[in-house]
Write an enzyme that holds these catalytic residues in place. Structure first.
Site, PDB file in Angstrom:
ATOM      1  CG  ASP A 139      -1.859  -1.165   1.278  1.00 34.30           C
ATOM      2  OD1 ASP A 139      -2.118  -1.757   0.207  1.00 34.30           O
ATOM      3  OD2 ASP A 139      -2.319  -1.520   2.375  1.00 34.30           O
ATOM      4  N   GLY A 182      -5.004  -1.112  -1.465  1.00 29.69           N
ATOM      5  CA  GLY A 182      -4.456   0.143  -0.979  1.00 29.69           C
ATOM      6  C   GLY A 182      -5.071   0.610   0.327  1.00 29.69           C
TER       7      GLY A 182
END
Length: 364
Positions: A139, A182
């Site tokens: 992420d 993410g």
């Protein structure tokens, strides 16, 4: 020195490269390395510590996953166990980790992980454990470092997927919605969206109006562009007042909302508003798997070397970080205090690029 190495949280390409670099550097100093299996599992009585030497780490740099195994469940700060009546109780097991650390005569711990794993490492440091952190997450949302390893590989995987989706979308005159990971940060969506030539990029940092998304897609069709690529981060949120829900409301043991599903919801809304055939591609854990890119292999190796150097310098309670082209150390508290998200300057630059592309197309 007896050094323990742990890999916690979701797996990321490059974990094995960190382990290899750390072990070989430690052995060169005459130190002993031991692997903690499945996050902090071996320090909580789940299994024995794994001896790590040159033979154990030979030829693993190019491998995905982790030879130690990992776990994104079982938060030691809020360890969940089920009672006989089916209910759940939570308890803090960090003292057990501390006691196990001392019982195994460990001198230092290298904790490789994201914000959750490193938050636990920070608590252990507060209890007196000599901890060094290494930033791992696809992420790229850890503060204090320019890049985490695993991110570059994830972006390359998503970009290749967008390239493939692009051709089939154009062949069938479809709108394709690509949902990427993410969590609460839009780094994967931003980087892969730009690299893959996406027409719309939607990120958690900026709530979006689905009517505006639909309007842009209709505009493209009006100009003879009968397909569109929409990249949406799993944590992106609707800004409209339609009452659209994309999260289950459930939370994991670290307090994070369980994400996923916005791609399908968005595709349905686009098709309903435009009448254009719309399909969804959810890449999911494909983004985590496979061999790391050359960039991630090198970065992970540098992090492994840096972590051992930090132990040698007694820089505990800190995390190895990339600043510019240098590996430095930053306080763990800084790294885990806030999530690093896409800032306004980056958003303005990226969305400015997309707007300029549209203006050029109209002018042409």
């Amino acid at each position: 020195m007896r050094i323990a190495i742990s890999t916690g949280g979701g797996d990321a390409p490059g974990l094995n490269a960190v382990i290899r670099a750390a072990v070989l550097t430690a052995v060169h100093r005459g130190w002993e390395c031991l692997g903690v299996r499945r996050g902090f599992g071996s320090l909580l009585g789940e299994s024995e510590l794994m001896p790590l030497g040159p033979n154990e780490v030979r030829g693993i740099t190019h491998l995905g996953g982790t030879i130690l195994g990992t776990s994104s469940r079982g938060n030691p700060l809020k360890w969940r166990t089920q009672r006989p009546d089916g209910s759940w109780e939570e308890r803090d097991r960090t003292q057990e980790l501390f006691d196990s650390f001392r019982a195994n005569r460990l001198d230092a711990l290298i904790a490789i992980g994201g914000d959750d794993t490193l938050s636990v490492a920070t608590k252990l440091f507060d209890k007196g454990v000599k901890v060094v952190g290494v930033p791992k997450t696809i992420d790229n949302d850890l503060s204090g470092t320019d890049f985490t390893f695993g991110f570059d590989t994830a972006v390359n995987i998503v970009t290749e997927a967008i390239d493939r989706v692009h051709t089939t979308a154009e062949a069938h005159n479809r709108v394709m919605v690509v949902e990427v990971m993410g969590r609460d940060a839009g780094w994967i969506a931003i980087y892969s969206g730009i690299a893959g030539g996406a027409d719309v990029i939607l990120i958690p940092e900026q709530p979006f109006d689905v009517d505006k998304v639909a309007a842009k897609i209709r505009m493209r069709h009006g100009r003879g562009r009968y397909f569109s690529i929409v990249v949406v981060a799993e944590g992106a949120k609707f800004a409209s007042k339609d009452g659209l829900v994309t999260q289950s409301g459930e939370k994991d043991e670290f307090g994070h909302a369980r994400l996923g599903g916005i791609g399908n919801t968005l595709a349905q809304e686009i098709e309903r508003r435009t009448g254009f055939e719309t399909r969804t591609v959810v890449l999911g854990h494909i983004q985590r798997g496979g061999s790391p890119t050359a960039f991630d292999r090198v970065l992970a190796t540098r992090y492994g070397l840096g972590a051992i150097d930090m132990v040698h310098r007694a820089e505990f309670g800190r995390m190895a970080a990339l600043r510019g082209n240098k590996i430095i150390s930053v306080p763990l508290a800084e790294a885990t205090g806030t999530n690093r998200r896409v800032d306004q300057e980056m958003m303005d630059a990226v969305f400015g690029i997309l707007e300029d592309v549209e203006k050029e197309a109209v002018a042409g």
